[in-house]
Enzyme design. Sequence first.
Site, PDB file in Angstrom:
ATOM      1  N   HIS A  50       7.625   2.110  28.967  1.00  0.00           N
ATOM      2  CA  HIS A  50       7.883   2.461  27.554  1.00  0.00           C
ATOM      3  C   HIS A  50       7.055   3.696  27.372  1.00  0.00           C
ATOM      4  CE1 HIS A  50       3.656   0.434  27.553  1.00  0.00           C
ATOM      5  NE2 HIS A  50       3.388   1.033  26.344  1.00  0.00           N
ATOM      6  N   HIS A  52       4.781   5.142  25.304  1.00  0.00           N
ATOM      7  CA  HIS A  52       3.351   5.545  25.171  1.00  0.00           C
ATOM      8  C   HIS A  52       2.692   6.322  26.222  1.00  0.00           C
ATOM      9  CE1 HIS A  52       2.718   1.788  22.242  1.00  0.00           C
ATOM     10  NE2 HIS A  52       3.260   2.849  21.544  1.00  0.00           N
ATOM     11  N   ASP A  54      -0.287   6.676  27.692  1.00  0.00           N
ATOM     12  CA  ASP A  54      -0.941   5.836  28.676  1.00  0.00           C
ATOM     13  C   ASP A  54      -0.074   5.507  30.009  1.00  0.00           C
ATOM     14  OD1 ASP A  54      -0.693   4.118  26.577  1.00  0.00           O
ATOM     15  OD2 ASP A  54      -1.799   2.664  27.968  1.00  0.00           O
ATOM     16  N   HIS A  55       1.174   5.357  29.766  1.00  0.00           N
ATOM     17  CA  HIS A  55       2.202   5.216  30.609  1.00  0.00           C
ATOM     18  C   HIS A  55       3.277   6.062  31.161  1.00  0.00           C
ATOM     19  CE1 HIS A  55       1.228   1.083  29.815  1.00  0.00           C
ATOM     20  NE2 HIS A  55       0.622   1.190  28.786  1.00  0.00           N
ATOM     21  N   HIS A 105       6.410  -4.782  21.691  1.00  0.00           N
ATOM     22  CA  HIS A 105       5.335  -3.817  21.822  1.00  0.00           C
ATOM     23  C   HIS A 105       5.905  -2.436  21.191  1.00  0.00           C
ATOM     24  CE1 HIS A 105       1.801  -1.568  23.134  1.00  0.00           C
ATOM     25  NE2 HIS A 105       2.499  -0.918  23.982  1.00  0.00           N
ATOM     26  N   ASP A 127       3.450  -2.994  28.664  1.00  0.00           N
ATOM     27  CA  ASP A 127       2.332  -3.543  27.520  1.00  0.00           C
ATOM     28  C   ASP A 127       3.323  -4.723  26.606  1.00  0.00           C
ATOM     29  OD1 ASP A 127       0.917  -1.852  28.528  1.00  0.00           O
ATOM     30  OD2 ASP A 127       0.584  -0.832  26.772  1.00  0.00           O
ATOM     31  N   HIS A 165      -1.834  -3.234  32.033  1.00  0.00           N
ATOM     32  CA  HIS A 165      -3.320  -2.855  31.776  1.00  0.00           C
ATOM     33  C   HIS A 165      -4.304  -4.137  32.346  1.00  0.00           C
ATOM     34  CE1 HIS A 165      -3.353   0.222  28.388  1.00  0.00           C
ATOM     35  NE2 HIS A 165      -2.121  -0.189  28.386  1.00  0.00           N
TER      36      HIS A 165
HETATM   37 FE    FE Z   1      -0.617   0.713  27.302  1.00  0.00          FE
HETATM   38 ZN    ZN Z   2       1.727   0.803  25.111  1.00  0.00          ZN
END
Ligand code: FE
Ligand code: ZN
Length: 236
Positions: A50, A52, A54-55, A105, A127, A165
Site C-alpha cells: 500500500h 503509506h 513506511d512501506h 486499511h 497493514d 509490522h
Molecule cells: Fe505501516
Molecule cells: Zn499503513
Amino acid sequence: MQVEIVPCLSDNYAYLLIDEGVCALVDACEAAPIRAALGERKLTAILSTHHHHDHVGGNEAFPGIPIYGHRSDADRLPGLNHPLDDGDTFQLGPLRIRAHHVPGHTLGAVAYEVTPRVGPRWVFTGDTFFLAGCGRLFEGTPAQMFTSLHRIAALGDEVLVACGHEYTASNLKFAAHAEPDNEAVRARIEAVAKLRANNAPTVPATIAVEKETNPFLRAADVATLARLRSEKDNFR
Ligand code: FE
Ligand code: ZN
C-alpha cells in the site's frame, strides 16, 4: 523459496523472496537496511502492499525495476509501473504471484499470495491483516476490512501470513481482553513473549493459528468487527 525478514524503521518488516535467481522485495520500507540485506544480490521486483510512506519510502532508491501495486494507487504510490487489478496473477521466475485487492486499511491495499514450486504458500498482507490483529481503518470501512480479512483467511489453513509490522504482542494483549477465555490466545502470548525476549520476529504464522487467536478474524459479523476496531483504538 527462502524468505528473509528485513526489519526496517521502528517496527516495520520488509521481506526478500529468494528463489532460483529471483530476489523480490515485499515493501521497500527504507533503502539502507534493504541494501544491506541484499548484499551482492540484484533486486528483481518490488511488491508494494500500500501507499503509506513506511512501506514505499525506499521505492525510488531502486530505479529501473518493476514496482507492483494496486492500479487505484497510480497517483500516490511512488514508482508504480506495474499496476495490478484484483486477482491478477504473474510469474517471477519460479514464483507464482496472485494479487488480492484487500481494501480496509487503505483503499488500494494489496495482499500478495506467493506460491513457490516447492514449499508452503505465503501471503504478504501489509497493514491489512496483522498477526492476531488488523490494521486501522484509515480509508476503508469495517465491511471492507471484514471481507478482506476473510478473503485472506480463505487462502488455506496452512498458508503462512507475513505482515507489515511487529505488533503481535500488543495485538495479543487486546485479543485476551476481547476473549478472556480463549486458551489459544493465552498460549500464544507466552510463545510470542519468548520470541520477543530473543528479539526474534513473530512472523510468519499460519492461517490456522490466526483463526484460533485473531479476534478480528473471529468477529462473527461486520458490527462486531467495527466494535472491536474502535475498542482497540482506545485500548492500552
Ligand atoms: Fe505501516
Ligand atoms: Zn499503513
